[in-house]
Design a protein around this motif. Structure first.
Motif, PDB file in Angstrom:
ATOM      1  N   LYS A 158      27.281  29.931  32.198  1.00 13.71           N
ATOM      2  CA  LYS A 158      26.088  29.095  32.324  1.00 13.71           C
ATOM      3  C   LYS A 158      24.824  29.931  32.433  1.00 13.71           C
ATOM      4  O   LYS A 158      23.751  29.504  32.000  1.00 13.71           O
ATOM      5  N   ARG A 197      38.134  33.989  29.689  1.00 13.36           N
ATOM      6  CA  ARG A 197      38.482  32.585  29.979  1.00 13.36           C
ATOM      7  C   ARG A 197      39.817  32.217  29.335  1.00 13.36           C
ATOM      8  O   ARG A 197      40.635  31.516  29.939  1.00 13.36           O
ATOM      9  N   GLN A 205      45.376  29.929  43.457  1.00 11.80           N
ATOM     10  CA  GLN A 205      44.034  29.773  44.009  1.00 11.80           C
ATOM     11  C   GLN A 205      43.105  30.855  43.461  1.00 11.80           C
ATOM     12  O   GLN A 205      41.942  30.586  43.131  1.00 11.80           O
ATOM     13  N   VAL A 251      32.929  30.316  34.577  1.00 13.75           N
ATOM     14  CA  VAL A 251      32.088  29.176  34.170  1.00 13.75           C
ATOM     15  C   VAL A 251      30.646  29.397  34.613  1.00 13.75           C
ATOM     16  O   VAL A 251      29.695  29.178  33.849  1.00 13.75           O
ATOM     17  N   GLU A 252      30.459  29.840  35.858  1.00 15.97           N
ATOM     18  CA  GLU A 252      29.105  30.112  36.365  1.00 15.97           C
ATOM     19  C   GLU A 252      28.451  31.236  35.562  1.00 15.97           C
ATOM     20  O   GLU A 252      27.248  31.181  35.269  1.00 15.97           O
ATOM     21  N   GLU A 287      32.247  37.607  46.417  1.00 15.87           N
ATOM     22  CA  GLU A 287      31.456  36.494  45.894  1.00 15.87           C
ATOM     23  C   GLU A 287      30.505  36.997  44.815  1.00 15.87           C
ATOM     24  O   GLU A 287      29.914  38.069  44.935  1.00 15.87           O
ATOM     25  N   HIS A 314      42.068  29.871  39.937  1.00 15.03           N
ATOM     26  CA  HIS A 314      41.029  28.843  39.916  1.00 15.03           C
ATOM     27  C   HIS A 314      39.673  29.412  40.317  1.00 15.03           C
ATOM     28  O   HIS A 314      38.642  29.045  39.736  1.00 15.03           O
ATOM     29  N   ASP A 315      39.651  30.309  41.296  1.00 14.94           N
ATOM     30  CA  ASP A 315      38.388  30.941  41.703  1.00 14.94           C
ATOM     31  C   ASP A 315      37.807  31.767  40.552  1.00 14.94           C
ATOM     32  O   ASP A 315      36.585  31.761  40.328  1.00 14.94           O
ATOM     33  N   LYS A 334      38.337  31.287  37.328  1.00 14.59           N
ATOM     34  CA  LYS A 334      37.850  30.372  36.294  1.00 14.59           C
ATOM     35  C   LYS A 334      36.484  29.828  36.662  1.00 14.59           C
ATOM     36  O   LYS A 334      35.589  29.708  35.814  1.00 14.59           O
ATOM     37  N   ARG A 335      36.286  29.511  37.934  1.00 17.66           N
ATOM     38  CA  ARG A 335      34.987  28.996  38.384  1.00 17.66           C
ATOM     39  C   ARG A 335      33.903  30.082  38.226  1.00 17.66           C
ATOM     40  O   ARG A 335      32.775  29.788  37.809  1.00 17.66           O
ATOM     41  N   THR A 336      34.252  31.319  38.532  1.00 16.05           N
ATOM     42  CA  THR A 336      33.304  32.417  38.378  1.00 16.05           C
ATOM     43  C   THR A 336      32.891  32.594  36.920  1.00 16.05           C
ATOM     44  O   THR A 336      31.706  32.777  36.611  1.00 16.05           O
TER      45      THR A 336
END
Length: 346
Positions: free
Chosen positions: A220, A264, A206, A216-217, A118, A209-210, A212-214
């Motif tokens: 930010k 990305r 999966q 994005v965070e 994580e 996707h995880d 890609k989410r990382t």
């Protein structure tokens, strides 16, 4: 965050998940000749230590954790920090930002690290005053032991410079942590790419996707750093001689953003690679089955043809008919395999 709904601006509410306990306060005063370090647990202790030395010395006050909102609010009051700033310090989900006040600069940054698989973000707040630098950490990296060792080292640049250089060193250290995280993400991208090319599964998607989410965070938390460092470069609260250091950190941030954008793009292409790999595997399977079916078509015809009873067909009266039919059924698939290989169908 829902606890703050309806409250007046400046209400100090802690929004993190660190266990509530009294903050530990470390005060470090230093110059070329000496380093004074003291742990405090009260306002009186802080005031005493800050006034201990008659001569002016760069001073760093580190406060951690910030889960005890009442204590943090009192500490902010004792340092004449605005109540809205105290609210932002306790709101650990804030995006990185900078605010300039009459006699201090307030900055929020994020410290990132991998905990297991994580990506964890923790908030570090800075209050830069003329006389000292205050840091509020929800969960800092070993309480900045690396920076403390640099201060303790005799004849180090840290000992020769003022609070602004310490401020830069802490920001630069937090920014450099992004490179460590990006290196681990790069390794994950390589592993997922090899997995998708060699043995794609539903778990592979999966994982994509995880990832890609990382990213994005991560973006930010990095994107506002450009604006933050630009503001520091034009701020009157930071001496001109230190602008070159913040410019170097700004270049690091731009490099980090470029790396994230490249990652990305790579991760976004993984879905196309996954579908293409599955399609190629399916084509290989269908090709193999088609070759097998094509080989058995003439064999099925022969067995069906010779299985019929012809009254006047003399070949079936021959004693060699059995051997002839077996040889024919061996020759045909061998010939077809040679022909398929010649045409490069497999």
């Amino acid at each position: 965050m829902t606890e703050k709904v309806g409250l007046s601006p400046g209400t100090a509410i802690y929004t993190g998940d660190v266990e509530i306990k009294k903050p530990e306060i470390t005060i470090i005063k230093y110059d070329l000749n000496e380093v004074l370090t003291q742990e405090c647990d009260s306002l009186e202790c802080i005031e005493t230590l800050l006034k201990r030395s008659e001569k002016s010395m760069p001073t760093w006050v580190h406060i951690e954790p910030i889960s005890d909102q009442e204590s943090i609010a009192k500490l902010c009051g004792s340092f004449n920090i605005h109540s809205l700033v105290a609210e932002d310090i306790l709101s650990v989900a804030h995006r990185p930002k900078i605010e300039e006040f009459e006699n201090y600069i307030f900055v929020i940054l994020k410290y990132i690290e991998y905990v297991g698989e994580e990506l964890k973000f923790s908030q570090i707040s800075f209050v830069l005053k003329e006389d000292f630098l205050i840091t509020f950490a929800d969960d800092s990296p070993q309480r900045f032991e690396i920076i403390k060792k640099r201060i303790a080292k005799k004849d180090s640049r840290m000992r020769r410079e003022g609070n602004e250089y310490l401020f830069f060193a802490l920001i630069d250290y937090l920014v450099d942590q992004y490179f460590i995280v990006l290196e681990k993400i790069g390794e994950k991208i390589e592993d997922i790419e090899d997995e998708i090319l060699n043995n794609p599964t539903r778990q592979s998607i999966q994982n994509v996707h995880d990832l890609k989410r990382t990213l994005v965070e991560l973006k930010k938390s990095v994107w506002p750093l450009r604006e933050l460092l630009n503001a520091l470069l034009i701020s009157d609260g930071v001496k001109q001689q230190y602008h070159i250091y913040f410019k170097d950190t700004y270049d690091h941030v731009i490099n980090i953003i470029d790396i994230i954008e490249g990652y990305r793009d790579s991760v976004s292409s993984f879905l196309d690679i996954y579908l293409s790999t599955l399609s190629n595997r399916m084509n290989e399977i269908m090709k193999t089955l088609s070759i097998i079916a094509t080989i058995f078509i003439p064999l099925s015809f022969l067995t069906g043809y010779f299985g019929m009873n012809f009254k006047y067909e003399t070949i079936f009266e021959s004693q060699d008919a059995y051997y002839f039919s077996n040889i024919l059924m061996i020759i045909i698939p061998v010939f077809l395999l040679i022909y398929f290989k010649f045409r490069k169908w497999f």
